[in-house]
Design an enzyme around this catalytic site. Sequence first.
Site, PDB file in Angstrom:
ATOM      1  N   GLY A 133       0.779  -1.230   0.000  1.00 37.60           N
ATOM      2  CA  GLY A 133       0.000   0.000   0.000  1.00 37.60           C
ATOM      3  C   GLY A 133       0.811   1.282   0.000  1.00 37.60           C
ATOM      4  O   GLY A 133       0.311   2.329   0.428  1.00 37.60           O
ATOM      5  N   LEU A 165      -1.955  -6.165  -8.631  1.00 43.66           N
ATOM      6  CA  LEU A 165      -1.287  -7.135  -9.489  1.00 43.66           C
ATOM      7  C   LEU A 165      -2.231  -8.045 -10.260  1.00 43.66           C
ATOM      8  O   LEU A 165      -1.773  -8.983 -10.912  1.00 43.66           O
ATOM      9  CB  LEU A 165      -0.320  -7.984  -8.653  1.00 43.66           C
ATOM     10  N   LYS A 166      -3.529  -7.779 -10.193  1.00 47.84           N
ATOM     11  CA  LYS A 166      -4.496  -8.610 -10.896  1.00 47.84           C
ATOM     12  C   LYS A 166      -5.049  -7.854 -12.104  1.00 47.84           C
ATOM     13  O   LYS A 166      -5.237  -6.641 -12.054  1.00 47.84           O
ATOM     14  CB  LYS A 166      -5.645  -9.019  -9.974  1.00 47.84           C
ATOM     15  N   ASN A 201      -3.380   3.628 -13.879  1.00 46.51           N
ATOM     16  CA  ASN A 201      -2.344   2.814 -13.265  1.00 46.51           C
ATOM     17  C   ASN A 201      -1.008   3.506 -13.489  1.00 46.51           C
ATOM     18  O   ASN A 201      -0.878   4.377 -14.354  1.00 46.51           O
ATOM     19  CB  ASN A 201      -2.321   1.417 -13.890  1.00 46.51           C
ATOM     20  N   HIS A 224       3.104   2.448 -14.085  1.00 47.40           N
ATOM     21  CA  HIS A 224       4.019   1.333 -14.365  1.00 47.40           C
ATOM     22  C   HIS A 224       5.456   1.842 -14.225  1.00 47.40           C
ATOM     23  O   HIS A 224       5.766   2.941 -14.692  1.00 47.40           O
ATOM     24  CB  HIS A 224       3.778   0.791 -15.776  1.00 47.40           C
ATOM     25  N   GLU A 243       7.584   8.224  -9.081  1.00 45.47           N
ATOM     26  CA  GLU A 243       6.174   7.841  -9.021  1.00 45.47           C
ATOM     27  C   GLU A 243       5.426   8.663  -7.979  1.00 45.47           C
ATOM     28  O   GLU A 243       4.275   9.074  -8.201  1.00 45.47           O
ATOM     29  CB  GLU A 243       6.039   6.353  -8.682  1.00 45.47           C
TER      30      GLU A 243
END
Length: 217
Positions: free
Chosen positions: A23, A101-102, A116, A118, A188
Amino acid sequence: MTTWSEHTVENPLKIAVLISGGGTTLRNLLDRIREDQLPLEVVLVISSSSKAKGIAYAEEANIPHQVVTVAQHPDKADFSQAIFQACRERAVELVVMGGFLKQVAVPSDFVNRVVNIHPSLIPAFCGAGFYGIRVHTAVIEHGAKVSGCTVHFVDDHYDHGPIIAQSVVDVLPNDQPADLAGRVFDAECQVYPATIAAIAEGRVTVSGRQVTVQPSV
């Protein structure tokens, strides 16, 4: 074309954050919302694992949270439906993946409403199997001189949706994967909240694969 109405701190964009592990992205978002007064409100946290440590951040912030697992919903369509129905019930306007991760199937009412980040410069070092330290190991082994991170809209393919923003990080001569990972994560922590805030402020427009982000006033 997809556009968003302008939100303010008094009328924030309602977001859900999807997590699978520690998290850290959720924690960073909550910190930035509080410190930088971003026009965002996390109204729901969904974890793909009951053991995800990030659930604790939701509990500390009194944010409603749910666990939706593949074991409960082996079919991807059912798994996705469970996630997005929970978002609908909370009137979520944007779904933010934070180390989730799904893979999900994005329903029509959430097209260009799922984002998202990456840890590489898409389309390099992305796709199925490229996640976490694997990405940074591949970057170094390939001899790339720069890497970074990419914020993008999520579609039904890994790391494929329209790119919203990218941040470049130099690959240093003696970098180990963990060294590069740390600097990319620092990037990020800056670009992800800023990009989500731009969406909330109505500064992002999507036309096909072309995304325009207007500068803040």
